[in-house]
Scaffold this active site. Structure first.
Site, PDB file in Angstrom:
ATOM      1  N   ASN A   7       0.877  -1.178   0.000  1.00  0.00           N
ATOM      2  CA  ASN A   7       0.000   0.000   0.000  1.00  0.00           C
ATOM      3  C   ASN A   7       0.911   1.224   0.000  1.00  0.00           C
ATOM      4  O   ASN A   7       1.394   1.654   1.042  1.00  0.00           O
ATOM      5  CB  ASN A   7      -0.880  -0.044   1.246  1.00  0.00           C
ATOM      6  N   LYS A  14       2.943   0.820   3.362  1.00  0.00           N
ATOM      7  CA  LYS A  14       2.631  -0.271   4.302  1.00  0.00           C
ATOM      8  C   LYS A  14       2.732  -1.572   3.525  1.00  0.00           C
ATOM      9  O   LYS A  14       2.409  -1.616   2.338  1.00  0.00           O
ATOM     10  CB  LYS A  14       1.189  -0.145   4.806  1.00  0.00           C
ATOM     11  N   ARG A  73      -2.439  -1.752  -3.718  1.00  0.00           N
ATOM     12  CA  ARG A  73      -3.614  -0.898  -3.545  1.00  0.00           C
ATOM     13  C   ARG A  73      -3.487   0.282  -4.507  1.00  0.00           C
ATOM     14  O   ARG A  73      -2.458   0.943  -4.554  1.00  0.00           O
ATOM     15  CB  ARG A  73      -3.665  -0.368  -2.117  1.00  0.00           C
ATOM     16  N   HIS A 162     -12.829   3.502  -0.126  1.00  0.00           N
ATOM     17  CA  HIS A 162     -12.809   2.480   0.923  1.00  0.00           C
ATOM     18  C   HIS A 162     -13.441   1.171   0.441  1.00  0.00           C
ATOM     19  O   HIS A 162     -13.889   0.357   1.254  1.00  0.00           O
ATOM     20  CB  HIS A 162     -13.623   2.918   2.173  1.00  0.00           C
ATOM     21  N   HIS A 190     -17.402   2.424   7.544  1.00  0.00           N
ATOM     22  CA  HIS A 190     -15.959   2.444   7.800  1.00  0.00           C
ATOM     23  C   HIS A 190     -15.642   3.791   8.437  1.00  0.00           C
ATOM     24  O   HIS A 190     -15.687   4.835   7.785  1.00  0.00           O
ATOM     25  CB  HIS A 190     -15.196   2.270   6.479  1.00  0.00           C
ATOM     26  N   GLY A 192     -12.858   5.689  10.246  1.00  0.00           N
ATOM     27  CA  GLY A 192     -11.467   5.889  10.685  1.00  0.00           C
ATOM     28  C   GLY A 192     -11.189   7.381  10.668  1.00  0.00           C
ATOM     29  O   GLY A 192     -12.064   8.170  11.038  1.00  0.00           O
ATOM     30  N   GLY A 194     -10.739   8.837   7.798  1.00  0.00           N
ATOM     31  CA  GLY A 194     -11.742   9.046   6.766  1.00  0.00           C
ATOM     32  C   GLY A 194     -12.941   8.177   7.121  1.00  0.00           C
ATOM     33  O   GLY A 194     -12.780   7.111   7.707  1.00  0.00           O
ATOM     34  N   ARG A 223     -12.099  16.231   7.531  1.00  0.00           N
ATOM     35  CA  ARG A 223     -12.915  16.562   6.353  1.00  0.00           C
ATOM     36  C   ARG A 223     -14.346  16.886   6.781  1.00  0.00           C
ATOM     37  O   ARG A 223     -14.865  16.259   7.706  1.00  0.00           O
ATOM     38  CB  ARG A 223     -12.950  15.402   5.356  1.00  0.00           C
ATOM     39  N   ILE A 314     -12.646   4.288  14.756  1.00  0.00           N
ATOM     40  CA  ILE A 314     -13.798   4.765  15.540  1.00  0.00           C
ATOM     41  C   ILE A 314     -14.836   3.645  15.688  1.00  0.00           C
ATOM     42  O   ILE A 314     -15.309   3.358  16.782  1.00  0.00           O
ATOM     43  CB  ILE A 314     -14.441   6.006  14.875  1.00  0.00           C
ATOM     44  N   GLY A 315     -15.148   2.990  14.581  1.00  0.00           N
ATOM     45  CA  GLY A 315     -16.166   1.947  14.593  1.00  0.00           C
ATOM     46  C   GLY A 315     -15.806   0.768  15.489  1.00  0.00           C
ATOM     47  O   GLY A 315     -16.673   0.165  16.129  1.00  0.00           O
ATOM     48  N   GLU A 316     -14.504   0.450  15.557  1.00  0.00           N
ATOM     49  CA  GLU A 316     -14.082  -0.741  16.311  1.00  0.00           C
ATOM     50  C   GLU A 316     -13.847  -0.466  17.792  1.00  0.00           C
ATOM     51  O   GLU A 316     -13.874  -1.375  18.611  1.00  0.00           O
ATOM     52  CB  GLU A 316     -12.774  -1.297  15.712  1.00  0.00           C
ATOM     53  N   ASN A 317     -13.566   0.814  18.136  1.00  0.00           N
ATOM     54  CA  ASN A 317     -13.108   1.102  19.504  1.00  0.00           C
ATOM     55  C   ASN A 317     -14.029   2.006  20.312  1.00  0.00           C
ATOM     56  O   ASN A 317     -13.608   2.563  21.317  1.00  0.00           O
ATOM     57  CB  ASN A 317     -11.736   1.772  19.461  1.00  0.00           C
ATOM     58  N   GLU A 345      -7.889  -4.319   5.124  1.00  0.00           N
ATOM     59  CA  GLU A 345      -7.895  -4.028   3.687  1.00  0.00           C
ATOM     60  C   GLU A 345      -6.795  -4.813   2.961  1.00  0.00           C
ATOM     61  O   GLU A 345      -6.982  -5.259   1.834  1.00  0.00           O
ATOM     62  CB  GLU A 345      -7.712  -2.519   3.457  1.00  0.00           C
TER      63      GLU A 345
HETATM   64  P1  ADP Z   1      -7.123   5.551   9.374  1.00  0.00           P
HETATM   65  O1  ADP Z   1      -8.348   5.944   8.637  1.00  0.00           O
HETATM   66  O2  ADP Z   1      -6.033   6.565   9.277  1.00  0.00           O
HETATM   67  O3  ADP Z   1      -6.683   4.123   9.149  1.00  0.00           O
HETATM   68  P2  ADP Z   1      -8.066   4.608  11.947  1.00  0.00           P
HETATM   69  O4  ADP Z   1      -8.928   3.565  11.353  1.00  0.00           O
HETATM   70  O5  ADP Z   1      -6.922   4.187  12.798  1.00  0.00           O
HETATM   71  O6  ADP Z   1      -7.547   5.664  10.911  1.00  0.00           O
HETATM   72  O7  ADP Z   1      -9.029   5.527  12.858  1.00  0.00           O
HETATM   73  C1  ADP Z   1      -8.615   6.684  13.508  1.00  0.00           C
HETATM   74  C2  ADP Z   1      -9.742   7.166  14.411  1.00  0.00           C
HETATM   75  O8  ADP Z   1     -10.091   6.108  15.288  1.00  0.00           O
HETATM   76  C3  ADP Z   1      -9.373   8.365  15.259  1.00  0.00           C
HETATM   77  O9  ADP Z   1     -10.419   9.323  15.268  1.00  0.00           O
HETATM   78  C4  ADP Z   1      -9.249   7.752  16.642  1.00  0.00           C
HETATM   79  O10 ADP Z   1      -9.649   8.646  17.641  1.00  0.00           O
HETATM   80  C5  ADP Z   1     -10.225   6.618  16.595  1.00  0.00           C
HETATM   81  N1  ADP Z   1      -9.839   5.616  17.617  1.00  0.00           N
HETATM   82  C6  ADP Z   1      -8.808   4.757  17.572  1.00  0.00           C
HETATM   83  N2  ADP Z   1      -8.725   4.044  18.714  1.00  0.00           N
HETATM   84  C7  ADP Z   1      -9.728   4.485  19.511  1.00  0.00           C
HETATM   85  C8  ADP Z   1     -10.175   4.169  20.835  1.00  0.00           C
HETATM   86  N3  ADP Z   1      -9.553   3.241  21.562  1.00  0.00           N
HETATM   87  N4  ADP Z   1     -11.247   4.823  21.304  1.00  0.00           N
HETATM   88  C9  ADP Z   1     -11.891   5.752  20.553  1.00  0.00           C
HETATM   89  N5  ADP Z   1     -11.520   6.111  19.308  1.00  0.00           N
HETATM   90  C10 ADP Z   1     -10.458   5.490  18.799  1.00  0.00           C
END
Ligand code: ADP
Length: 364
Positions: A7, A14, A73, A162, A190, A192, A194, A223, A314-317, A345
């Site tokens: 990537n 990466k 990618r 994405h 998705h 993140g 973005g 954005r 954001i979605g995962e954490n 990905e």
């Molecule tokens: P990218 O799109 O650059 O791959 P990521 O998928 O890592 O980015 O997502 C980054 C976002 O995820 C940031 O806004 C960050 O605050 C959020 N994030 C990552 N870990 C956590 C966490 N443990 N709790 C809340 N938000 C998180």
């Protein structure tokens, strides 16, 4: 067989190395800050050389000949690429043409591709496009209601991004729900740095929130997402801003950062909101409100959904946010499940590369 995924971005590369058909990860890493003043890696050529050294030292691979295929990618495949493609001279020319649509990304992707073609013994190298998965969106979904001649002349239309992540999440959701993808209606988010959302009917993207560029749709780290264009003209006039300056404001200074004034990172914004920062709370509220707007629209497009799936940092954490959206979805659409699925990905790129490898082998 070993498949390497590259990537190659503007300032980082990466990589992940997988063993197939097991899909097991053999090695991974990242070269950052390419071309920056203090960095010893001056360009993508040196970056790939560094990756080759790392792979040969760290993983159990003795020779580059043990890598059967390389998956790359590529951000923008325009209207040309609806599927992953084996890279040859014609494909490279077409990716170059698509650089008009993604001037920051495609040239960096191509720099990686060109050097890998020289450096790796295998000529089974595949381009996997972020836009390709959304090429199933129908015309009424991708044509903007502006004079049609701009589509004809410049291919101005919604493309969506994405794509590999949305496709990966859809496949994982099917496994989780124990149903074939062809029988499912899914909404994938998705989230993140973005953020984008996609409505997927029977495995095909039918609507997606990002547009001609990744700027459209949901609110993101820096954005803005959807905004009335007339409001932008108004600001440009009042502040006497050039197009490039406004472009930077909308792409790099808006979203969580712009509204909160705290950070582009949701972790920092959430903390500030908890500490009583009003604008930080407002930023989180706008983000959630817009998420709901798109979920609502896509539930209607699909005629209900089997699941809404969250992924990305954001979605995962962010279990609290997902939980609050889940309880609202449950109240109105009791049959819709809410899933959290970590995205990968690079694995999706490797899977698509492997699929093409098997298909072309069979054809021989
Ligand atoms: P990218 O799109 O650059 O791959 P990521 O998928 O890592 O980015 O997502 C980054 C976002 O995820 C940031 O806004 C960050 O605050 C959020 N994030 C990552 N870990 C956590 C966490 N443990 N709790 C809340 N938000 C998180």
């Amino acid at each position: 067989m070993n498949i390497l995924v590259i990537n190659s971005g503007s300032s980082s590369i990466k990589y992940k190395l997988f063993s197939f058909p097991k899909e097991s990860l053999v090695d991974k890493g990242e070269i950052e800050k390419i071309g920056e003043e203090k960095s010893k890696i001056k360009n993508h050529t040196q970056g790939i050389d560094e990756i080759i050294n790392k792979i040969l030292v760290k993983s159990k691979i003795n020779s580059l000949k043990d890598i059967t295929a390389v998956g790359h990618r590529v951000v923008h495949g325009g209207e040309k690429f609806k599927q992953p493609h084996l890279i040859n001279k014609t494909v490279i020319k077409q990716i170059q043409k698509c650089s008009k649509l993604a001037p920051l990304h495609n040239p960096a992707n191509l720099a990686g591709i060109n050097y890998c073609l020289k450096s790796f013994p295998t000529n089974f190298q595949v381009a996997v496009f972020d836009t390709a998965f959304h090429q199933t969106v129908s015309e009424e979904g991708y044509i903007y209601p502006i004079p049609y001649k701009y589509y004809r002349k410049y291919k101005i239309r919604k493309y969506g991004f994405h794509g590999t992540s949305h496709q990966f999440i859809a496949q994982k959701a099917a496994l989780t729900l124990k149903k074939p993808l062809t029988k499912l209606k899914l909404i994938t988010a998705h989230l993140g740095n973005g953020c984008s959302m996609t409505a997927i009917d029977k495995g095909k993207s039918i609507a997606t929130s990002m547009g001609f560029t990744p700027l459209e749709g949901l609110m993101m780290g820096t954005r803005c997402g959807d905004v009335d264009v007339a409001a932008i003209f108004n600001i440009m006039k009042k502040e006497k801003l050039a197009i490039d300056q406004m472009d930077k404001i909308l792409n790099k200074k808006s979203g969580f950062l712009g509204v909160s004034g705290v950070s582009n990172d949701l972790r920092n914004v959430s903390k500030a909101a908890k500490d009583g920062n009003r604008r930080a709370k407002l930023a989180v509220d706008i983000f959630i409100s817009r998420l709901k707007k798109y979920i609502g629209a896509y539930l209607f497009y699909l005629g209900g959904a089997d699941a809404v799936c969250f992924t990305g940092g954001i979605g995962e954490n962010n279990p609290d946010m997902v939980k609050s959206i889940k309880s609202q979805i449950k109240r109105i659409f009791s049959k819709t499940k809410v899933l959290i699925i970590p995205t990968d990905e690079e694995l999706m790129i490797a899977k698509l590369t492997y699929k093409l490898f098997k298909k072309l082998r069979r054809g021989k």
